[in-house]
Write a protein that holds these residues in place. Sequence first.
Motif, short mmCIF file in Angstrom:
data_model
loop_
_atom_site.label_atom_id
_atom_site.label_comp_id
_atom_site.label_asym_id
_atom_site.label_seq_id
_atom_site.Cartn_x
_atom_site.Cartn_y
_atom_site.Cartn_z
N TRP A 60 0.56 -0.96 -0.05
CA TRP A 60 -0.05 0.15 0.15
C TRP A 60 1.12 1.11 0.18
CZ3 TRP A 60 1.54 2.99 4.04
CH2 TRP A 60 1.47 2.00 5.83
N ALA A 61 2.39 1.42 0.50
CA ALA A 61 2.81 2.28 0.16
C ALA A 61 3.37 3.08 -0.69
CB ALA A 61 4.23 1.93 1.47
N SER A 62 3.58 2.25 -2.22
CA SER A 62 3.48 2.33 -3.94
C SER A 62 2.36 3.03 -4.02
CB SER A 62 4.54 1.78 -4.33
OG SER A 62 3.88 0.53 -4.42
N ALA A 63 2.55 3.66 -4.81
CA ALA A 63 1.36 4.53 -5.16
C ALA A 63 1.35 3.87 -6.69
CB ALA A 63 1.20 5.56 -5.91
N PRO A 64 1.09 2.80 -7.75
CA PRO A 64 0.83 2.83 -9.11
C PRO A 64 0.77 4.25 -10.50
CG PRO A 64 -0.04 1.28 -7.83
CD PRO A 64 -0.22 2.00 -7.11
N PHE A 65 -0.14 4.74 -10.17
CA PHE A 65 -0.32 6.06 -10.51
C PHE A 65 1.44 6.99 -11.05
CE2 PHE A 65 -2.12 9.89 -12.00
CZ PHE A 65 -3.12 9.80 -12.71
N MET A 66 2.15 6.46 -9.40
CA MET A 66 3.36 7.20 -9.97
C MET A 66 4.37 6.69 -10.02
SD MET A 66 2.99 9.39 -6.37
CE MET A 66 1.80 10.52 -5.92
N GLU A 67 4.63 5.28 -9.99
CA GLU A 67 5.02 4.07 -10.04
C GLU A 67 4.56 3.57 -11.68
OE1 GLU A 67 7.75 0.95 -7.59
OE2 GLU A 67 6.09 1.89 -6.50
N PRO A 68 4.70 2.77 -12.29
CA PRO A 68 4.04 2.00 -13.08
C PRO A 68 4.20 0.65 -13.45
CG PRO A 68 5.60 3.85 -14.65
CD PRO A 68 5.82 3.73 -12.74
N VAL A 69 4.94 -0.25 -12.74
CA VAL A 69 5.20 -0.86 -11.94
C VAL A 69 5.97 -1.46 -10.58
CG1 VAL A 69 6.35 -3.90 -12.19
CG2 VAL A 69 5.60 -1.55 -14.37
N PRO A 70 4.86 -1.25 -9.52
CA PRO A 70 4.88 -1.17 -8.61
C PRO A 70 6.07 -2.41 -7.76
CG PRO A 70 2.89 -1.56 -8.14
CD PRO A 70 3.19 -1.82 -9.82
N GLY A 71 7.17 -2.21 -6.93
CA GLY A 71 8.07 -3.19 -6.52
C GLY A 71 7.13 -4.24 -6.07
N TRP A 72 6.13 -4.52 -5.30
CA TRP A 72 5.66 -6.21 -4.65
C TRP A 72 5.00 -6.93 -5.80
CZ3 TRP A 72 1.49 -6.91 -6.93
CH2 TRP A 72 0.56 -6.55 -6.80
N THR A 73 5.35 -6.74 -7.53
CA THR A 73 5.32 -7.52 -7.98
C THR A 73 6.61 -8.31 -8.46
OG1 THR A 73 5.96 -6.11 -9.91
CG2 THR A 73 3.70 -5.87 -9.23
N LEU A 74 6.88 -7.74 -7.80
CA LEU A 74 8.70 -8.96 -8.07
C LEU A 74 8.50 -9.89 -7.08
CD1 LEU A 74 11.16 -6.20 -8.65
CD2 LEU A 74 10.14 -7.74 -11.09
N SER A 75 7.92 -9.40 -5.67
CA SER A 75 7.95 -10.76 -4.73
C SER A 75 6.01 -11.59 -4.46
CB SER A 75 7.53 -9.39 -3.20
OG SER A 75 7.20 -8.50 -3.22
#
Length: 411
Positions: free
Chosen positions: A34-49
């Motif tokens: 929930w800390a990262s905003a997909p609007f600003m970060e096209p591919v959120p870091g959690w998608t890797l984990s």
Amino acid sequence: MTLPPAASLHDSTESVYSRWQPLNDWLAEHRELWASAPFMEPVPGWTLSHPALADWLAGLSEASCQNLDDDPSLLAEQASGYLSSLGRYDELVHVAELADAQQAEQATLPEIRAVDMPGRKRLQAGAFSAAVQPLPHSILDWCCGKGHLARTLAAASGRPVTGLEWNDELVQDGNRLARRFGDPVLLQCQDVMDTELALEGGAHGVALHACGDLHRQLIRRGSEAGLSRLSISPCCYHLTAEDRYQPLSLRAAENPRCLRLARNELRLAVQETVTAPERVREQTRRISQWRLGFDALQRQLRGRDDYLPVPSHPSRLLNGDFEGFCRWAAHKKGLTLPPATDYGHWQAVGERRWKEVKQYELVRHLFRRPLELWMVLDYGLYLEEQGYRVQIGEFCDRSLTPRNLLIDALR
């Protein structure tokens, strides 16, 4: 008018801390979601984990995304198939209903007396009134506006109500309505943030959707003054002068795992549009697609793959097109758009990214209610520390307002 008592303030012996701690730990455990905003970060870091969770989201249709966004319990149930700990959602956010529909209907001002009172606000005030019955004390309505809640509480209790409001025009209008209907209500022009404001110790302080620092001021000043009871439905937790939220509760603040939230993270707690009409949703969708299209364009123009905040847009832009929005945004950020810019291409990019953002944001949105309840439990824990007995619950259905949590504290 006499109403049957709503749920007793003291029916539950469960301490507020026993609710706050597991919720805090669960939020801390899932912070990357929930800390990262997909609007600003096209591919959120959690998608890797959590690749399985990301793949499931990528396969959802637009209609499925909207249905799940409107039904967090269903979203948690389905998402838990890819991350089992999300299945605790319902357990962690469940709170009591403080009044039923019949009680709310009885406590709501009839339309003939609800002059200048929007229909949804009339129903919210009635539901709030039902949830805080009985009302044996004089009442202080904090940030009362035109006195909609004050007049509702006066009619339901027969008790005098004093309202505090900084906008003199609203005060005058509210007092005119109170005189017209013979309500024992007196509104006063007052800045509630004034440190010299004196409060009557025996009063019952109420606040329906006072924002951010305004409702926190009532919690602090009301408890310091020894108000007999505080009944508060908070709103807009992010409207604060502080960059980071400092828990009110000493016990919460001293917990080594206590969340440390930036102002922008508090905003997530109120990003819910369940009550928005379809026209507003469509406007939000269009402007979001335009913003995402411009974001992709500015990344190429600047040669930097990072988000560039664009200020709030004037409403007139909604009557225009994507090119007009880009020209406005570029001017605001000091960028020059090449004459050969393919606006159709970048608009399509924005529409595609909007779909991806909607999918990724589903997971982030699952934490809106938990974060809001975390805030409210902190308030309740603080009030317990000040000697109040506290109950936290819902005063109405979320279809009437997503901000339906109520802290009811009795000293």
